[in-house]
Write a protein that holds these residues in place. Sequence first.
Motif, mmCIF file in Angstrom:
data_model
loop_
_atom_site.group_PDB
_atom_site.id
_atom_site.type_symbol
_atom_site.label_atom_id
_atom_site.label_comp_id
_atom_site.label_asym_id
_atom_site.label_seq_id
_atom_site.Cartn_x
_atom_site.Cartn_y
_atom_site.Cartn_z
ATOM 1 N N TRP A 104 -21.997 -3.706 -4.444
ATOM 2 C CA TRP A 104 -21.561 -2.459 -5.090
ATOM 3 C C TRP A 104 -20.508 -1.749 -4.234
ATOM 4 C CZ3 TRP A 104 -23.254 -1.915 -9.972
ATOM 5 C CH2 TRP A 104 -24.417 -2.611 -10.333
ATOM 6 N N ALA A 105 -19.619 -2.513 -3.642
ATOM 7 C CA ALA A 105 -18.632 -1.916 -2.742
ATOM 8 C C ALA A 105 -17.362 -1.487 -3.482
ATOM 9 C CB ALA A 105 -18.302 -2.903 -1.620
ATOM 10 N N ILE A 106 -17.454 -1.356 -4.783
ATOM 11 C CA ILE A 106 -16.303 -0.945 -5.598
ATOM 12 C C ILE A 106 -16.717 0.179 -6.525
ATOM 13 C CG2 ILE A 106 -14.624 -1.647 -7.356
ATOM 14 C CD1 ILE A 106 -15.121 -4.522 -6.453
ATOM 15 N N GLN A 107 -15.920 1.236 -6.569
ATOM 16 C CA GLN A 107 -16.138 2.246 -7.615
ATOM 17 C C GLN A 107 -14.871 2.297 -8.479
ATOM 18 O OE1 GLN A 107 -18.417 5.784 -6.308
ATOM 19 N NE2 GLN A 107 -18.537 4.703 -4.342
ATOM 20 N N CYS A 108 -13.893 3.163 -8.154
ATOM 21 C CA CYS A 108 -12.684 3.178 -8.993
ATOM 22 C C CYS A 108 -11.806 1.964 -8.712
ATOM 23 C CB CYS A 108 -11.889 4.453 -8.763
ATOM 24 S SG CYS A 108 -10.914 4.429 -7.242
ATOM 25 N N GLY A 109 -11.935 1.397 -7.525
ATOM 26 C CA GLY A 109 -11.211 0.171 -7.196
ATOM 27 C C GLY A 109 -9.816 0.359 -6.605
ATOM 28 N N TYR A 110 -9.387 1.602 -6.449
ATOM 29 C CA TYR A 110 -8.008 1.795 -5.961
ATOM 30 C C TYR A 110 -7.833 1.278 -4.527
ATOM 31 C CZ TYR A 110 -3.346 3.788 -5.990
ATOM 32 O OH TYR A 110 -1.981 3.929 -5.987
ATOM 33 N N CYS A 111 -8.848 1.486 -3.701
ATOM 34 C CA CYS A 111 -8.736 1.065 -2.300
ATOM 35 C C CYS A 111 -9.096 -0.411 -2.116
ATOM 36 C CB CYS A 111 -9.671 1.900 -1.424
ATOM 37 S SG CYS A 111 -11.424 1.555 -1.740
ATOM 38 N N THR A 112 -9.695 -1.010 -3.153
ATOM 39 C CA THR A 112 -10.378 -2.303 -2.976
ATOM 40 C C THR A 112 -9.471 -3.447 -2.498
ATOM 41 O OG1 THR A 112 -11.913 -1.569 -4.675
ATOM 42 C CG2 THR A 112 -12.011 -3.884 -4.065
ATOM 43 N N PRO A 113 -8.269 -3.636 -3.067
ATOM 44 C CA PRO A 113 -7.446 -4.752 -2.563
ATOM 45 C C PRO A 113 -7.191 -4.642 -1.050
ATOM 46 C CG PRO A 113 -6.519 -3.872 -4.595
ATOM 47 C CD PRO A 113 -7.616 -2.944 -4.191
ATOM 48 N N GLY A 114 -6.931 -3.424 -0.602
ATOM 49 C CA GLY A 114 -6.678 -3.217 0.832
ATOM 50 C C GLY A 114 -7.904 -3.559 1.659
ATOM 51 N N TYR A 115 -9.062 -3.104 1.190
ATOM 52 C CA TYR A 115 -10.305 -3.389 1.919
ATOM 53 C C TYR A 115 -10.605 -4.889 1.931
ATOM 54 C CZ TYR A 115 -12.322 1.138 3.123
ATOM 55 O OH TYR A 115 -12.584 2.338 3.720
ATOM 56 N N VAL A 116 -10.411 -5.541 0.777
ATOM 57 C CA VAL A 116 -10.737 -6.971 0.693
ATOM 58 C C VAL A 116 -9.842 -7.758 1.667
ATOM 59 C CG1 VAL A 116 -10.627 -9.004 -0.818
ATOM 60 C CG2 VAL A 116 -11.676 -6.887 -1.644
ATOM 61 N N LEU A 117 -8.541 -7.430 1.684
ATOM 62 C CA LEU A 117 -7.635 -8.164 2.591
ATOM 63 C C LEU A 117 -7.984 -7.885 4.051
ATOM 64 C CD1 LEU A 117 -4.313 -7.738 0.623
ATOM 65 C CD2 LEU A 117 -5.345 -9.923 1.248
ATOM 66 N N ASN A 118 -8.283 -6.627 4.353
ATOM 67 C CA ASN A 118 -8.617 -6.282 5.731
ATOM 68 C C ASN A 118 -9.917 -6.976 6.154
ATOM 69 O OD1 ASN A 118 -8.253 -5.026 8.187
ATOM 70 N ND2 ASN A 118 -9.126 -3.076 7.533
ATOM 71 N N SER A 119 -10.887 -6.989 5.245
ATOM 72 C CA SER A 119 -12.181 -7.629 5.563
ATOM 73 C C SER A 119 -12.006 -9.134 5.736
ATOM 74 C CB SER A 119 -13.193 -7.375 4.436
ATOM 75 O OG SER A 119 -13.290 -6.012 4.189
ATOM 76 N N TYR A 120 -11.172 -9.710 4.879
ATOM 77 C CA TYR A 120 -10.899 -11.150 4.978
ATOM 78 C C TYR A 120 -10.273 -11.472 6.348
ATOM 79 C CZ TYR A 120 -8.664 -15.650 4.028
ATOM 80 O OH TYR A 120 -8.261 -16.960 4.095
ATOM 81 N N ALA A 121 -9.296 -10.652 6.748
ATOM 82 C CA ALA A 121 -8.644 -10.879 8.051
ATOM 83 C C ALA A 121 -9.652 -10.710 9.184
ATOM 84 C CB ALA A 121 -7.473 -9.920 8.228
ATOM 85 N N LEU A 122 -10.546 -9.740 9.034
ATOM 86 C CA LEU A 122 -11.566 -9.520 10.068
ATOM 87 C C LEU A 122 -12.434 -10.759 10.239
ATOM 88 C CD1 LEU A 122 -13.489 -7.941 11.969
ATOM 89 C CD2 LEU A 122 -14.536 -6.926 9.962
ATOM 90 N N ILE A 123 -12.976 -11.290 9.136
ATOM 91 C CA ILE A 123 -13.895 -12.427 9.292
ATOM 92 C C ILE A 123 -13.146 -13.687 9.733
ATOM 93 C CG2 ILE A 123 -15.681 -11.518 7.750
ATOM 94 C CD1 ILE A 123 -14.731 -13.377 5.592
ATOM 95 N N GLU A 124 -11.864 -13.774 9.379
ATOM 96 C CA GLU A 124 -11.071 -14.921 9.834
ATOM 97 C C GLU A 124 -10.775 -14.838 11.339
ATOM 98 O OE1 GLU A 124 -9.286 -17.774 8.174
ATOM 99 O OE2 GLU A 124 -11.197 -17.388 7.180
ATOM 100 N N ASN A 125 -10.484 -13.605 11.801
ATOM 101 C CA ASN A 125 -10.055 -13.435 13.197
ATOM 102 C C ASN A 125 -11.201 -13.203 14.171
ATOM 103 O OD1 ASN A 125 -7.012 -13.495 13.232
ATOM 104 N ND2 ASN A 125 -7.366 -12.037 11.588
ATOM 105 N N CYS A 126 -12.273 -12.553 13.681
ATOM 106 C CA CYS A 126 -13.416 -12.255 14.570
ATOM 107 C C CYS A 126 -14.670 -12.752 13.883
ATOM 108 C CB CYS A 126 -13.572 -10.763 14.812
ATOM 109 S SG CYS A 126 -12.121 -9.888 15.272
ATOM 110 N N PRO A 127 -15.063 -13.984 14.059
ATOM 111 C CA PRO A 127 -16.217 -14.526 13.337
ATOM 112 C C PRO A 127 -17.539 -13.863 13.716
ATOM 113 C CG PRO A 127 -15.021 -16.245 14.571
ATOM 114 C CD PRO A 127 -14.402 -14.943 14.932
ATOM 115 N N ASP A 128 -17.628 -13.243 14.892
ATOM 116 C CA ASP A 128 -18.912 -12.685 15.309
ATOM 117 C C ASP A 128 -18.747 -11.252 15.828
ATOM 118 O OD1 ASP A 128 -21.585 -12.634 15.707
ATOM 119 O OD2 ASP A 128 -21.539 -13.725 17.616
#
Lengths: 278, 162
Positions: free
Chosen positions: B96-120
């Motif tokens: 449930w990490a989405i409400q209006c969704g305006y911020c969501t693309p930015g968050y998804v890309l940032n989160s993706y980069a985080l898990i790719e760059n810092c696995p732990d």
Amino acid sequence: MIAFDFEYYKPTTIQEAVTLFYDLQANGKIPHYYAGGTEFISRARMHEIQVDAVIDLKGIPDCNEFQFNGNQLVIGSAVTLTTIADSNLFPLLSDVSRAIAHRTARNKITIGGNISGHLCYREALLPFLLADSEVVIAEKKGIRTTSIHKIYQNGVQLNDGEFLIQIITDGQFSNYPYWSSKKTKHSNVNYPIVSLASMKVDGKIRVALSGVCDFPFRTEQLELVLNDTSYSEQTRIQQVLNHLPGATHNDMHGSREYREFVLAQELAKLLQRSKGVS
Amino acid sequence: MKAAQENLVTLNINGLQKNLYVRNAETLLYTLRDQLGLMGAKPGCENGDCGTCTILIDGTPINSCHILTVEAVNHQITTIEGLLDQTVQNDFIKNWAIQCGYCTPGYVLNSYALIENCPDPDDAVIDEWLESNICRCTGYQEIKEAVKSMLNVRKNKNGSYY
Ligand SMILES: Cc1cc2nc3c(=O)[nH]c(=O)nc-3n(C[C@H](O)[C@H](O)[C@H](O)COP(=O)(O)OP(=O)(O)OC[C@H]3O[C@@H](n4cnc5c(N)ncnc54)[C@H](O)[C@@H]3O)c2cc1C
Ligand code: FES
Ligand code: FES
């Protein structure tokens, strides 16, 4: 949207950048050095600045160096704050850099841009003031090396057409005990009410501050007062407030009185922490 | 060296080469939206403060409002439209990490980069990365849970999340 147009150049040598700057000027144009570009883009968008050409410094290898050369830590002006924060080459600088802006912005903001920018904070300067670092400057005639205190104390003293290539810091400053603290009005990501960086060198506290006056600073007089143990801590803190090198900054982020109150609190913490640290 | 105020450039976006004319003064945010029809990067503050325009340059999150399009030449640009990997988006939905969704693309890309760059990453590292984005609907806790659930899945699969 940026409403005006400009030429874009990405030189690969220092000489090329400087020559470009003066050639553009000779042709009646306004050139502007560009690094991370975050400040430039915001100011250009808000019509606070208008230029005819930007000269992007990121293509110059000397501006991207980040390593120990013998016992000297060389930091190129185009190195990003994230790179510095994630490294441990100069731990105090890493901590101070990590507290500037937020991570995505730090991926673009450069160390040279932070300390040469037009904002009054320039927090990344503080560790270099403590370490009496040297700066390598590109100028019309070539390159000169000088003390950071001459160029960046109380504002930026670069001449038109000059730019910062590197900052050089003696490796010993990576090993002294240090403490830094940044207090903002509310959220973590904000300009400082008070940003304090300190180091203990040969038993004496060194301290540099941002957010307090209209420029970041470190002064001899302030450190003399702070280290004078013949007075009580309370008196020393009051003396520091009396010896600030300029009027206390006063804006919507924090009033003069509030900044002085927060500074007194942070200095008290610093004196407590420095006890027993040699 | 380019002296013109507009140039023909080649951009590498989501694995495709795109040739287009851009003003040197144009930020990547507007090239993506107005010239390429990639609307995932959203204009918010346009001042580097909110992260709703986040894209990846060579895998690193960058605010597309704070980069000139000409600076992105010779780099790999990834927008939300290019993040074909559905697992990150699914974790946002599941938590449930989405409400209006305006911020969501930015968050998804940032989160993706985080898990790719810092696995732990520990909590402090997750906070440090997520601090770059603002959610107007204030779904911060759910967003953090989504990132943690992605990391857990990845750990449980011995590092092979995908
Ligand atoms: C979201 C956000 C939050 C921020 N928070 C903070 C904060 O908490 N604390 C703080 O101190 N700052 C903060 N800043 C300000 C930021 O550090 C400065 O605006 C900095 O100037 C940006 O660096 P840049 O490399 O992007 O600069 P640019 O836009 O490239 O350049 C800024 C100025 O510096 C000049 N310049 C750049 N490089 C050089 C060089 N090598 N030699 C000479 N001149 C040069 C340029 O000509 C220009 O005038 C924040 C900025 C943003 C976007
Ligand atoms: S629109 Fe780019 S950071 Fe807000
Ligand atoms: S979900 Fe609405 S802004 Fe974040």
